[in-house]
Scaffold this active site. Structure first.
Site, PDB file in Angstrom:
ATOM      1  N   HIS A  50      -4.938  16.628 -22.070  1.00  0.00           N
ATOM      2  CA  HIS A  50      -3.842  16.702 -20.724  1.00  0.00           C
ATOM      3  C   HIS A  50      -2.419  16.747 -21.161  1.00  0.00           C
ATOM      4  CE1 HIS A  50      -7.104  14.357 -20.165  1.00  0.00           C
ATOM      5  NE2 HIS A  50      -7.766  15.596 -19.251  1.00  0.00           N
ATOM      6  N   TYR A 101     -11.248   9.532 -25.030  1.00  0.00           N
ATOM      7  CA  TYR A 101     -12.544   9.268 -24.499  1.00  0.00           C
ATOM      8  C   TYR A 101     -13.764   8.414 -25.276  1.00  0.00           C
ATOM      9  CZ  TYR A 101      -7.646   8.992 -22.543  1.00  0.00           C
ATOM     10  OH  TYR A 101      -7.081   8.565 -21.948  1.00  0.00           O
ATOM     11  N   ASP A 119      -8.144  14.072 -27.325  1.00  0.00           N
ATOM     12  CA  ASP A 119      -9.359  13.930 -26.043  1.00  0.00           C
ATOM     13  C   ASP A 119      -9.568  15.778 -26.101  1.00  0.00           C
ATOM     14  OD1 ASP A 119      -7.199  14.462 -25.098  1.00  0.00           O
ATOM     15  OD2 ASP A 119      -6.489  13.581 -23.563  1.00  0.00           O
ATOM     16  N   ASP A 141      -2.316  15.508 -27.029  1.00  0.00           N
ATOM     17  CA  ASP A 141      -3.346  15.631 -26.151  1.00  0.00           C
ATOM     18  C   ASP A 141      -3.922  16.642 -25.674  1.00  0.00           C
ATOM     19  OD1 ASP A 141      -4.260  12.513 -24.523  1.00  0.00           O
ATOM     20  OD2 ASP A 141      -4.131  14.214 -23.190  1.00  0.00           O
ATOM     21  N   GLU A 181       0.858  -1.320   0.344  1.00  0.00           N
ATOM     22  CA  GLU A 181       0.000   0.195   0.274  1.00  0.00           C
ATOM     23  C   GLU A 181       0.894   1.227   0.090  1.00  0.00           C
ATOM     24  OE1 GLU A 181      -2.829   0.935   3.729  1.00  0.00           O
ATOM     25  OE2 GLU A 181      -3.832   1.067   2.579  1.00  0.00           O
ATOM     26  N   GLU A 204      -5.858   7.387  -9.930  1.00  0.00           N
ATOM     27  CA  GLU A 204      -7.398   7.416 -10.820  1.00  0.00           C
ATOM     28  C   GLU A 204      -7.352   6.137 -11.553  1.00  0.00           C
ATOM     29  OE1 GLU A 204      -4.534   8.173 -13.131  1.00  0.00           O
ATOM     30  OE2 GLU A 204      -5.774  10.456 -12.560  1.00  0.00           O
ATOM     31  N   HIS A 226       1.577  10.248 -19.365  1.00  0.00           N
ATOM     32  CA  HIS A 226       2.135  10.975 -17.851  1.00  0.00           C
ATOM     33  C   HIS A 226       3.034  10.179 -16.764  1.00  0.00           C
ATOM     34  CE1 HIS A 226      -1.450  13.589 -18.388  1.00  0.00           C
ATOM     35  NE2 HIS A 226      -2.329  12.376 -19.038  1.00  0.00           N
TER      36      HIS A 226
END
Ligand code: Q9C
Ligand code: ZN
Length: 342
Positions: free
Chosen positions: A198, A324, A285, A196, A107, A118, A160
């Site tokens: 982003h 998307y 996107d 993109d 974790e 996400e 990313h």
């Protein structure tokens, strides 16, 4: 234009994405590739070939070894700890918790190596990311061998992914792996233009202190849009890389007229750099009906995008990133490639 594609990208079908406080069916789904390849076939865009394996060395040339070891074992550790769902990060090293130690517990390790929450990590994540980079590298081989342009139908996306972090649906930075490989094969200068919606934070991170890779990104203003903490205009590179990273943050609602003006600014900078290869981080996107983005490009605008990129007159590798609005993704992505070829 040659297309590199594999049906095995379908093996990645994550169940959960943390969005709006709910676990939703992920936006980054296998149907994205189905629509693109279908449209490429219908438009007779070019030959479609399978990727060849390129091994892990081109990945380790830009990513941290500890990070890659983490990716390759994370799912095993997550299952061994008895967790029921997919692996989702929920704690990070933050201000005044600097993360000087890499936790033993999965974790903690997940938070150490994640830049966002996400993206679920699942049984297939590492293998799928390796396949995606093989698609990019096979397309690159073609561009290097004969100077023609090619399209890498990559999935999962990559821009990313930073030196040692995953997130934003990305694990291995495909455009960065390809750029480094081109340099290792003898190129002196490579430009990466990220269109993109982003910001290409991972690509910026990887090449920030270097002047052999020019990185440019047109994207939603990080004050309002993912990834929020990088992508501002004042981030221009550091050390020898000063002046070799260029960000064009644009407001929500940006239409094609404004977007294309900034594309031309980016092109001027690219020409000045005189790269031997151009890599396009191709996200669509920016489309008006994209469910997670806020620009206003229309399907026919993508033909013009391709046309404008072609005017640079450079060997060009297109690498698929985001997009998307699944039913329109094929038309939009293939329009860029058609506009480039015509
Ligand atoms: N509620 C790429 O386009 N934020 N990644 C999603 C949805 C993450 C996008 C918010 C967006 C990542 C490759
Ligand atoms: Zn995107």
């Amino acid at each position: 234009m040659l297309i590199i594609h594999s049906d095995r990208t379908r093996q990645r079908r994550t169940q959960t994405e943390l969005s709006g406080g709910e676990l939703v069916s992920p936006f980054e789904c296998p149907e994205r590739v189905d629509y693109i390849i279908q449209r490429a076939r219908d438009a007779q865009l070019g030959d479609i070939r399978e990727p060849m394996e390129h091994g892990i060395d081109p990945v380790l040339a830009i990513h941290d070894r500890g990070y890659i070891d983490f990716l390759s074992t994370a799912w095993q550790h997550w299952k061994a700890d008895g967790h029921a769902g997919e692996a989702i990060a929920n704690i990070w090293p933050t201000r005044r918790m600097p993360g000087r130690h890499i936790p033993r517990n999965i974790e903690g390790r997940l938070g150490y190596y994640a830049l966002a929450g996400e993206t679920s990590l699942t049984a297939d994540s590492f293998e799928s990311a390796l396949l995606s980079k093989d698609i990019a590298l096979t397309a690159l081989d073609h561009v290097l061998d004969n100077g023609n342009s090619a399209f890498a139908l990559c999935r999962p996306p990559g821009h990313h992914a930073a030196v040692d972090q995953f997130g934003g649906y990305c694990f291995i930075n495909n455009v960065a792996v390809a750029a480094q490989r081109a340099l290792d094969k003898g190129h002196q200068r490579v430009a990466i233009l990220d269109v993109d919606f982003h910001h290409g934070n991972g690509t910026q991170d990887i090449f920030y202190a270097r002047n052999d890779v020019l990185t440019l990104s047109l994207h939603g203003d990080p004050m309002d849009e993912f990834p929020y903490f990088l992508g501002f205009a004042e981030e221009t590179g550091e050390g020898p890389g000063e002046g070799f990273n260029i960000n064009y943050p644009l407001p929500s609602g940006t239409d094609y007229t404004t977007w294309a003006k900034h594309l031309e600014l980016a092109k001027e900078r690219i020409s000045e750099f005189r790269p031997e290869l151009l890599i396009i981080a191709l996200g669509v996107d920016t489309f008006e009906n994209d469910p997670i983005s806020s620009f206003k490009l229309k399907s026919e605008d993508y033909l013009d995008v391709g046309h404008r990129i072609a005017a640079l007159g450079l060997p060009t590798l297109f690498v698929m990133e985001g997009g998307y609005a699944v039913e329109e993704i094929g038309i939009n992505a293939v329009n860029v490639l058609k506009g480039f070829s015509n």
